[in-house]
Design a protein around this motif. Structure first.
Motif, PDB file in Angstrom:
ATOM      1  N   ALA A  79      14.910   4.100   6.964  1.00 62.36           N
ATOM      2  CA  ALA A  79      15.968   4.332   5.819  1.00 62.36           C
ATOM      3  C   ALA A  79      15.381   3.597   4.863  1.00 62.36           C
ATOM      4  CB  ALA A  79      17.236   3.489   6.257  1.00 62.36           C
ATOM      5  N   SER A  80      14.666   2.484   4.950  1.00 62.61           N
ATOM      6  CA  SER A  80      14.069   1.761   3.845  1.00 62.61           C
ATOM      7  C   SER A  80      12.904   2.644   3.267  1.00 62.61           C
ATOM      8  CB  SER A  80      13.364   0.322   4.466  1.00 62.61           C
ATOM      9  OG  SER A  80      14.533  -0.274   4.632  1.00 62.61           O
ATOM     10  N   GLY A  81      12.277   3.364   4.155  1.00 66.48           N
ATOM     11  CA  GLY A  81      10.991   4.092   3.856  1.00 66.48           C
ATOM     12  C   GLY A  81      11.682   5.261   2.786  1.00 66.48           C
ATOM     13  N   ARG A  82      12.696   5.996   3.399  1.00 66.01           N
ATOM     14  CA  ARG A  82      13.032   7.001   2.585  1.00 66.01           C
ATOM     15  C   ARG A  82      13.778   6.421   1.260  1.00 66.01           C
ATOM     16  NH1 ARG A  82      16.356  10.424   7.235  1.00 66.01           N
ATOM     17  NH2 ARG A  82      14.655  11.454   8.105  1.00 66.01           N
ATOM     18  N   VAL A  83      14.280   5.431   1.219  1.00 67.41           N
ATOM     19  CA  VAL A  83      14.905   4.792  -0.129  1.00 67.41           C
ATOM     20  C   VAL A  83      13.605   4.746  -1.241  1.00 67.41           C
ATOM     21  CG1 VAL A  83      15.759   2.740  -1.266  1.00 67.41           C
ATOM     22  CG2 VAL A  83      16.924   3.698   0.545  1.00 67.41           C
ATOM     23  N   LEU A  84      12.616   3.782  -0.679  1.00 67.34           N
ATOM     24  CA  LEU A  84      11.430   3.604  -1.430  1.00 67.34           C
ATOM     25  C   LEU A  84      10.712   4.900  -1.971  1.00 67.34           C
ATOM     26  CD1 LEU A  84      10.204   0.636   0.694  1.00 67.34           C
ATOM     27  CD2 LEU A  84      11.038   0.400  -1.571  1.00 67.34           C
ATOM     28  N   LEU A  85      10.640   5.668  -0.906  1.00 67.21           N
ATOM     29  CA  LEU A  85      10.087   7.159  -1.412  1.00 67.21           C
ATOM     30  C   LEU A  85      10.884   7.741  -2.478  1.00 67.21           C
ATOM     31  CD1 LEU A  85       7.730   8.968  -0.828  1.00 67.21           C
ATOM     32  CD2 LEU A  85       8.912   9.949   0.929  1.00 67.21           C
ATOM     33  N   THR A 131       5.462  -2.916   9.536  1.00 64.43           N
ATOM     34  CA  THR A 131       5.532  -1.849   8.904  1.00 64.43           C
ATOM     35  C   THR A 131       6.456  -0.811   9.472  1.00 64.43           C
ATOM     36  OG1 THR A 131       3.582  -0.738   9.667  1.00 64.43           O
ATOM     37  CG2 THR A 131       3.303  -2.163   7.605  1.00 64.43           C
ATOM     38  N   MET A 132       6.865   0.076   8.650  1.00 68.04           N
ATOM     39  CA  MET A 132       7.829   1.029   9.099  1.00 68.04           C
ATOM     40  C   MET A 132       7.452   2.457   8.492  1.00 68.04           C
ATOM     41  SD  MET A 132      11.405  -0.958   8.377  1.00 68.04           S
ATOM     42  CE  MET A 132      11.065  -1.199   6.614  1.00 68.04           C
ATOM     43  N   SER A 133       7.895   3.329   9.253  1.00 64.31           N
ATOM     44  CA  SER A 133       7.775   4.854   8.826  1.00 64.31           C
ATOM     45  C   SER A 133       8.100   4.962   7.402  1.00 64.31           C
ATOM     46  CB  SER A 133       8.187   5.932   9.854  1.00 64.31           C
ATOM     47  OG  SER A 133       8.167   7.324   9.136  1.00 64.31           O
ATOM     48  N   LEU A 134       7.262   5.584   6.698  1.00 60.99           N
ATOM     49  CA  LEU A 134       7.860   5.938   5.142  1.00 60.99           C
ATOM     50  C   LEU A 134       8.906   7.070   5.098  1.00 60.99           C
ATOM     51  CD1 LEU A 134       7.488   5.299   1.920  1.00 60.99           C
ATOM     52  CD2 LEU A 134       5.607   7.050   2.015  1.00 60.99           C
ATOM     53  N   THR A 135       8.814   8.064   6.238  1.00 58.22           N
ATOM     54  CA  THR A 135       9.793   9.337   6.072  1.00 58.22           C
ATOM     55  C   THR A 135      10.623   9.139   7.087  1.00 58.22           C
ATOM     56  OG1 THR A 135       7.963  10.236   7.472  1.00 58.22           O
ATOM     57  CG2 THR A 135       7.597  10.527   5.169  1.00 58.22           C
ATOM     58  N   GLY A 170       0.974  -1.170  -0.098  1.00 54.32           N
ATOM     59  CA  GLY A 170       0.070  -0.017   0.023  1.00 54.32           C
ATOM     60  C   GLY A 170       0.893   1.176   0.117  1.00 54.32           C
ATOM     61  N   ASP A 171       0.722   1.999   1.213  1.00 60.41           N
ATOM     62  CA  ASP A 171       1.686   3.183   1.270  1.00 60.41           C
ATOM     63  C   ASP A 171       2.376   3.106   2.369  1.00 60.41           C
ATOM     64  OD1 ASP A 171       0.359   4.466  -1.083  1.00 60.41           O
ATOM     65  OD2 ASP A 171      -1.114   5.538   0.229  1.00 60.41           O
ATOM     66  N   GLU A 172       2.935   1.897   2.709  1.00 61.08           N
ATOM     67  CA  GLU A 172       3.686   1.641   3.704  1.00 61.08           C
ATOM     68  C   GLU A 172       4.815   0.749   3.526  1.00 61.08           C
ATOM     69  OE1 GLU A 172       1.377   2.276   8.012  1.00 61.08           O
ATOM     70  OE2 GLU A 172       0.670   0.722   6.846  1.00 61.08           O
ATOM     71  N   PRO A 173       6.240   1.040   3.778  1.00 64.82           N
ATOM     72  CA  PRO A 173       7.178  -0.111   3.802  1.00 64.82           C
ATOM     73  C   PRO A 173       6.661  -1.334   4.666  1.00 64.82           C
ATOM     74  CG  PRO A 173       8.209   2.284   4.420  1.00 64.82           C
ATOM     75  CD  PRO A 173       6.633   2.212   4.599  1.00 64.82           C
ATOM     76  N   CYS A 174       6.847  -2.472   4.050  1.00 65.24           N
ATOM     77  CA  CYS A 174       6.568  -3.718   4.854  1.00 65.24           C
ATOM     78  C   CYS A 174       7.782  -4.651   4.961  1.00 65.24           C
ATOM     79  CB  CYS A 174       5.488  -4.218   4.488  1.00 65.24           C
ATOM     80  SG  CYS A 174       4.941  -5.835   4.988  1.00 65.24           S
TER      81      CYS A 174
END
Length: 250
Positions: free
Chosen positions: A153-159, A146-150, A122-126
């Motif tokens: 580290a993974s969320g920031r990469v995926l974003l 799930t982790m914070s998107l912002t 969805g809209d979250e890193p899992c």
């Protein structure tokens, strides 16, 4: 599609077939249970979802009958292991299952730190796959969490490596310079605000189209955080994962 069948979304629009609202609401409850690390009380579920207790209970009874949820002796509700089996099947079908495990194990053995593979759910890193080091302080994060998107580290990469339209939609309030830096350097560092005393570094994993479909990370307590020594092995492991996704040997 390869078998000549029309995609369901397109066919549904043409035929006017609509999704079952009751099923969507029940699946939403299942998804909500999946975000909790502990069994949850009925009253809390009703409060968090803003739905009457009787309605939530009926959906829980449905999920219990289907084998997805069970009730503890204390009266709380939790997912059964059927959810774990489905998660494993999903990662296998996406090409991110057991074949990726040796790569993460080798990365953890080389660095001595926990390695995780995450993708957007969805809209979250899992977290799809995770390997913990032996004999050291562990950072407890489970597959499926799930982790914070912002902040992660993974969320920031995926974003940072998301398609422009999706990045624009999800990056509200995020400093564009931060995401540009991630794209330029090819890695991200977590903010340290998601989990106290813990930091992580992550790099993108690209598929055969050059699209970032996952993020590979190493995470450790602040006192062991050593990104200067992590980036090279992270990139090498990410390249091996990319080869797996392209159908090559790891």
């Amino acid at each position: 599609m390869a078998d000549g069948m029309q995609p369901i979304d397109d066919k549904a629009q043409e035929t006017g077939v609509r999704p079952l609202t009751s099923a969507l609401k029940t699946l939403d409850l299942l998804d909500h249970l999946g975000r909790s690390s502990q069994p949850v009380r009925l009253a809390l579920l009703a409060r968090e979802l803003g739905v009457a207790r009787a309605t939530i209970y009926q959906r829980l009874v449905t999920l219990i009958a289907a084998g997805w949820v069970e009730q503890t002796p204390e009266g709380h509700f939790r997912l059964t292991l059927r959810a774990a089996r489905l998660a494993q099947a999903a990662t296998e079908q996406a090409g991110l299952g057991i074949r990726t495990l040796p790569v993460l194990e080798a990365l953890t053995a080389e660095t001595g730190e926990a390695a995780s593979l995450a993708a957007m759910e969805g809209d979250e890193p899992c977290i799809l796959q995770r390997v913990e080091p032996k004999g050291v302080l562990r950072i407890e994060m489970r597959v499926g969490a799930t982790m914070s998107l912002t902040e992660s580290a993974s969320g920031r990469v995926l974003l940072a490596f998301a398609e422009p339209e999706r990045r624009h939609r999800l990056a509200s309030g995020v400093d564009p310079a931060l995401l540009e830096q991630v794209r330029l350097t090819g890695h991200a560092i977590s903010s340290g605000r998601s989990i106290d005393g813990v930091l992580a570094a992550a790099v993108p994993v690209f598929d055969h189209r050059g699209v970032c479909i996952a993020a590979l990370s190493l995470v450790a307590p602040v006192q062991r955080f050593a990104p200067d020594g992590w980036i090279v092995p992270l990139r090498a492991a990410a390249a091996r994962l990319g080869d797996i996704l392209k159908g090559r040997s790891a």
